[in-house]
Structure formats: C-alpha cells, structure tokens
Design a protein around this motif. Structure first.
Motif, PDB file in Angstrom:
ATOM      1  N   GLY A  60      -1.647  10.853   0.172  1.00  0.00           N
ATOM      2  CA  GLY A  60      -1.202   9.543  -0.278  1.00  0.00           C
ATOM      3  C   GLY A  60      -2.343   8.768  -0.910  1.00  0.00           C
ATOM      4  N   THR A  61      -2.129   7.483  -1.142  1.00  0.00           N
ATOM      5  CA  THR A  61      -3.184   6.680  -1.761  1.00  0.00           C
ATOM      6  C   THR A  61      -4.265   6.345  -0.737  1.00  0.00           C
ATOM      7  N   VAL A  62      -5.475   6.139  -1.225  1.00  0.00           N
ATOM      8  CA  VAL A  62      -6.617   5.820  -0.366  1.00  0.00           C
ATOM      9  C   VAL A  62      -7.183   4.464  -0.758  1.00  0.00           C
ATOM     10  N   ASP A  63      -8.002   3.909   0.111  1.00  0.00           N
ATOM     11  CA  ASP A  63      -8.621   2.618  -0.180  1.00  0.00           C
ATOM     12  C   ASP A  63      -9.772   2.764  -1.176  1.00  0.00           C
ATOM     13  N   THR A  64     -10.518   3.863  -1.023  1.00  0.00           N
ATOM     14  CA  THR A  64     -11.674   4.090  -1.881  1.00  0.00           C
ATOM     15  C   THR A  64     -11.728   5.559  -2.292  1.00  0.00           C
ATOM     16  N   LYS A 112      -5.234  11.224  -9.527  1.00  0.00           N
ATOM     17  CA  LYS A 112      -4.453   9.999  -9.732  1.00  0.00           C
ATOM     18  C   LYS A 112      -3.517   9.676  -8.567  1.00  0.00           C
ATOM     19  N   PRO A 113      -2.890  10.682  -7.903  1.00  0.00           N
ATOM     20  CA  PRO A 113      -2.023  10.355  -6.759  1.00  0.00           C
ATOM     21  C   PRO A 113      -2.759   9.664  -5.603  1.00  0.00           C
ATOM     22  N   LEU A 114      -4.096   9.781  -5.575  1.00  0.00           N
ATOM     23  CA  LEU A 114      -4.875   9.132  -4.516  1.00  0.00           C
ATOM     24  C   LEU A 114      -5.118   7.657  -4.804  1.00  0.00           C
ATOM     25  N   VAL A 115      -4.868   7.255  -6.041  1.00  0.00           N
ATOM     26  CA  VAL A 115      -5.261   5.922  -6.498  1.00  0.00           C
ATOM     27  C   VAL A 115      -4.068   4.980  -6.545  1.00  0.00           C
TER      28      VAL A 115
END
Length: 273
Positions: free
Chosen positions: A67-71, A89-92
């Motif tokens: 999933g998305t991450v903070d950093t 991109k899916p992390l962002v």
C-alpha cells in the motif's frame, strides 16, 4: 549524524527502493540511530545477504501488498529509474514524502513518474562510514515537517546542507558527489610519483594513503581554512614550497580542477535530460 530521537520521532512506514551500497548505508544508519525496523520496507529485487539478514530484525522485504507509505527513499541507479520508477508509484500517496538520492534526476521527473512531495538529495560515498556530506533541495510543496523527516533520514550518514535552488545540484554533484574520486586519484598519483622518485611501490602507496587520510582528518577537525592549513605546512624556500610552485602554476591544479568540475557539471546536466 542525526540524533537518535530525531529518528524515533518519525511517523509511519518508510520504504527504501534500492538497497545497494548507498541505500544499504542509509538503512544501516537508520537502524543504528534507533528507527524501528518494523517500520521499514525495502524494495530490492536482488537483496544482498546483509540486507536479507535485516529481515530477522523486522525489516520487510518487497511485500506486494504494502500500500502507500509515508516516506519513500529512492536509491536506485538513475539509469534504471525510467523503468523501475513506475513500479514504485503504488507506494506513493498524495502526501507521501519522496526523497531521491539519484544523481542527475530532477524533481520534475520524480514528480511525473512517482508523484508525492519530492526532496532531491546528493550524498557521497563517505556516507558508508557515516562521514558523508549530502546536499538537499525540496520541491515547493514539501512541508516543514517533511523537510525535517528528510533531514533526519539523510543525516544518519553524515552532514546535510540545504539549498533552495535546484539549479545548484549539478555543481553539487560535480564537487561533493564525484569529489571522493578526485581525492582517491590524488592518493593514487601521489604514490605513483613517489615510485618515480625512487620509493618502493608498497611504501609509496602506504605513505600516500595515510597522508591523504590523515590530512583529511586534520581538515575535518580543524577550524582553520584549508588555505591556512596549507600555509602552515609550507616553509619559505623549503621542499613543500618547491612542490607547490609547480602545483599552483598557471597551468597547475587550479585550472585543471576548474575544467574537471565544469566537465562533471555538464555531464550531470546531460543526465537530467
């Protein structure tokens, strides 16, 4: 080095894309500085044994459903980023901080491929021993808190300087990013000159290596300017003065270094296209 509490106060998941020498050095610094290993996600298709061993401490290796991450810290090779970047991109998410340490990759390219709030940074190889120097520039939409997060993560490998003009990053790359190679070349050529002067190769190499390393440490510890330290070694009419007369001639080190830095700056600009 970043204070331990600076890392412990960071929030959310931190993903590291690329765990080679520089990325691995940063990860080691984060964990040594007190960052919780369970909050670190490493995206690396070919992790080293050292990186795999960190999984036992809680570091997550390339889970597909992160999933998305903070950093997100991007430490892949710049020539692979056009291909590897879209997979990140899916992390962002819309508020994800993206910290890039890729040479020659502008903020605009990172925003286009990954999105997020981008900080572009240029470290150098002494980061591997915690003695690096990193220069960072934030995009205009990076918040003060995100800048503090980037600073804490980058500072685990040495000093950090911030600039507001991204146009300076090509010259930064030429001076400090590539700079260690110039110092290593100095040691190499100093040893070679010693052999030409009659020294055994092993002795010449040891003398050159320790002289460069010791002088660097003296420069690091001293508050004096490098020019003052040079002058302190130089007795009028002595052996050092004789050598410096050659090195500081009109066709000596100064114009040569200016041309070298200009060439590296030009190449950094070319890589950004």
């Amino acid at each position: 080095m970043a204070p331990t509490n600076a890392l412990q106060n960071l929030h959310g998941t931190i993903a590291l894309a690329g765990a080679g020498k520089m990325g691995g050095a940063m990860l080691t610094g984060w964990l040594a500085g007190g960052l919780d290993a369970n909050r670190v996600l490493v995206v690396e298709p070919h992790p080293s044994d050292e990186i795999k061993a960190l999984a036992a401490k809680g570091v997550r290796l390339s889970p597909k459903d992160a999933g998305t991450v903070d950093t997100l810290v991007v430490a892949v090779k710049p020539q692979t980023f056009p291909e590897a970047g879209p997979a990140l991109k899916p992390l962002v998410g819309s508020n994800t901080l993206v910290v890039s340490i890729m040479a020659g990759t502008p903020i605009a390219a990172l925003e286009k491929i990954c999105g997020g709030m981008v900080v572009r940074a240029m470290p150098n190889t002494p980061a591997a021993i915690g003695r690096g120097i990193t220069v960072a520039v934030p995009a205009k939409n990076v918040s003060a808190a995100q800048r503090d997060t980037a600073d804490a993560l980058l500072r685990t490998t040495g000093s950090v300087e911030w600039v507001d003009d991204e146009g300076l990053m090509d010259a930064v790359t030429a001076v400090s990013g590539s700079g260690p190679a110039y110092v290593f070349l100095l040691a190499e050529e100093l040893a070679r000159a010693g052999v030409e002067a009659g020294l055994p190769a092993e002795l010449a190499t040891r003398l050159a290596r320790e002289t460069v390393a010791g002088s660097g440490e003296l420069l690091h510890r001293s508050e004096l300017a490098s020019a003052t330290l040079r002058q302190n070694v130089t007795s009028p009419g002595g052996t050092t003065a004789a050598a410096l007369e050659v090195l500081m001639a009109k066709d000596g080190m100064q114009p040569l270094m200016i041309r070298a830095i200009a060439a590296a700056t030009k190449r950094s600009k070319e890589l950004a296209k």
